[in-house]
Motif scaffolding. Sequence first.
Motif, PDB file in Angstrom:
ATOM      1  N   LEU A 199       9.955  86.389   9.325  1.00 37.74           N
ATOM      2  CA  LEU A 199       9.599  85.791  10.607  1.00 37.74           C
ATOM      3  C   LEU A 199       8.655  86.725  11.349  1.00 37.74           C
ATOM      4  N   VAL A 200       7.768  86.136  12.150  1.00 35.16           N
ATOM      5  CA  VAL A 200       6.895  86.894  13.042  1.00 35.16           C
ATOM      6  C   VAL A 200       7.005  86.285  14.434  1.00 35.16           C
ATOM      7  N   ILE A 201       7.304  87.130  15.419  1.00 35.91           N
ATOM      8  CA  ILE A 201       7.360  86.690  16.816  1.00 35.91           C
ATOM      9  C   ILE A 201       6.376  87.555  17.585  1.00 35.91           C
ATOM     10  N   LYS A 202       5.412  86.936  18.268  1.00 36.32           N
ATOM     11  CA  LYS A 202       4.372  87.754  18.890  1.00 36.32           C
ATOM     12  C   LYS A 202       3.855  87.145  20.190  1.00 36.32           C
ATOM     13  N   GLU A 226       5.348  91.501  17.442  1.00 35.41           N
ATOM     14  CA  GLU A 226       4.057  92.069  17.813  1.00 35.41           C
ATOM     15  C   GLU A 226       3.741  91.723  19.264  1.00 35.41           C
ATOM     16  N   ASN A 227       3.389  92.739  20.021  1.00 40.61           N
ATOM     17  CA  ASN A 227       2.939  92.539  21.397  1.00 40.61           C
ATOM     18  C   ASN A 227       3.942  91.709  22.206  1.00 40.61           C
ATOM     19  N   ARG A 247      10.631  95.253  12.418  1.00 36.88           N
ATOM     20  CA  ARG A 247       9.565  96.168  12.824  1.00 36.88           C
ATOM     21  C   ARG A 247       8.926  95.626  14.099  1.00 36.88           C
ATOM     22  N   VAL A 248       8.681  96.529  15.053  1.00 36.32           N
ATOM     23  CA  VAL A 248       8.047  96.158  16.315  1.00 36.32           C
ATOM     24  C   VAL A 248       6.747  96.925  16.454  1.00 36.32           C
ATOM     25  N   ASP A 249       5.655  96.231  16.727  1.00 33.81           N
ATOM     26  CA  ASP A 249       4.358  96.857  16.955  1.00 33.81           C
ATOM     27  C   ASP A 249       3.806  96.344  18.277  1.00 33.81           C
ATOM     28  N   GLY A 250       3.979  97.147  19.327  1.00 33.66           N
ATOM     29  CA  GLY A 250       3.548  96.750  20.658  1.00 33.66           C
ATOM     30  C   GLY A 250       4.712  96.215  21.461  1.00 33.66           C
ATOM     31  N   PHE A 251       5.323  97.093  22.291  1.00 34.93           N
ATOM     32  CA  PHE A 251       6.507  96.687  23.051  1.00 34.93           C
ATOM     33  C   PHE A 251       6.488  97.345  24.419  1.00 34.93           C
TER      34      PHE A 251
END
Length: 396
Positions: A199-202, A226-227, A247-251
């Motif tokens: 899953l991707v949540i952004k 992401e973001n 994994r979190v990229d931009g929080f």
Amino acid sequence: MNRILFALLLAVAGTEARDIRVGLDKDAPTIAQAIKASLPGDVIHLEPKVYHDYAGFYGKKGEPAKPITLDGHGATLEGSDPLDPATWTEVSPGLFKNDALLPRLDDAVIGRWFFLWNGQMNHMGRTSKGRAAPLKKPEDLQPGEWTFVKDPSREKPPSLQIYGAFYIRLPAGQKLADAIIRAPVRSAGVQMGGDNAHLVIKNLTATHPYNDGFNIHGDCRDVVFENIRAIECGDDGISAHESAQYRVDGFVSMGNSTGITDTGTAQTSYNRVFLANNIGFDLFFLDEGRYTLTNALVLSSAQNALTITGRTNGDCCMKMENVLIRRLAKPRLGNVTTRAVLEAKNCTFEGMDVKVAGSATWNNCLVNDKPLPEGSKATGADVSGLLKLMPQDFKP
């Protein structure tokens, strides 16, 4: 042969990724329906507006290289609603009561509770992880204050559900319909339970739920955020539980009870992080998890800046790289407790000390402008269970 070829073409067409637009596509009028209808490779699109809703993923799975994506496009998931004056009773001049604000309550919810009063969070000096003032008696409330009173006669053990009434006090003569008060009626912005994968949540903000902005339970795998932003949530900005892996990229995490809290055997990584104005903890990592934090700025005014602690049979392991924690309040302390392991590289701790009762390894790190010896390692066993790193202990 033609029929077989036609069937194959239909099968291929049926697996093509789709764009699902919430509120615009007739089969996806709500976020929940869009998530339910989504298949591997699909992208769920929100509009850049405020939704009085949440996104729940319960046993939802994409496929490797074909994730299900929720793209908020800058949308906000709002956890609060305005008070409905029709559901409140004025029990004395300026004192209002509601004994059915939420369908279900427990002590954890009350410990996280707040009202938004003229756009400002009112915790009444309470926070879910940290110091909490006792609830007031209704008759002791001042204008702009609230409380909750239990009704034990309605409880049914062993259920943890509690019953009771919320009270709010308005200035004399003010009508509830004229007051600008909101209540956090949703538990989270994004919530996961069960087995989720791919899953991707952004591009999404969660604000004003009574629990977490991003509440991740269960056995999730290959989940990416992401973001994302968590603003003024009753408990954690984001929190991993059980064996969750993501994994979190931009929080961005601001104004929450805690910035980040991860527990259990979770495996998480955070990159490009900004934390500020949190209340109980900024960074709180527990149990037997494996955690990574990189490229982070923490402007720490919470009751606790940094705590890494193992509570069960295994060690809690944390890696930090390129992290600046600037402590803005007392106590000026970070803790690496027993059964905790910290590996820090290129990290700076300003205005704070670090106590290590577990194990910490430092590479190119500064504490209060003083460098730690390259590759130095400290353990509680070296100093009878506690090492306090003070500026005078380090040589430039």
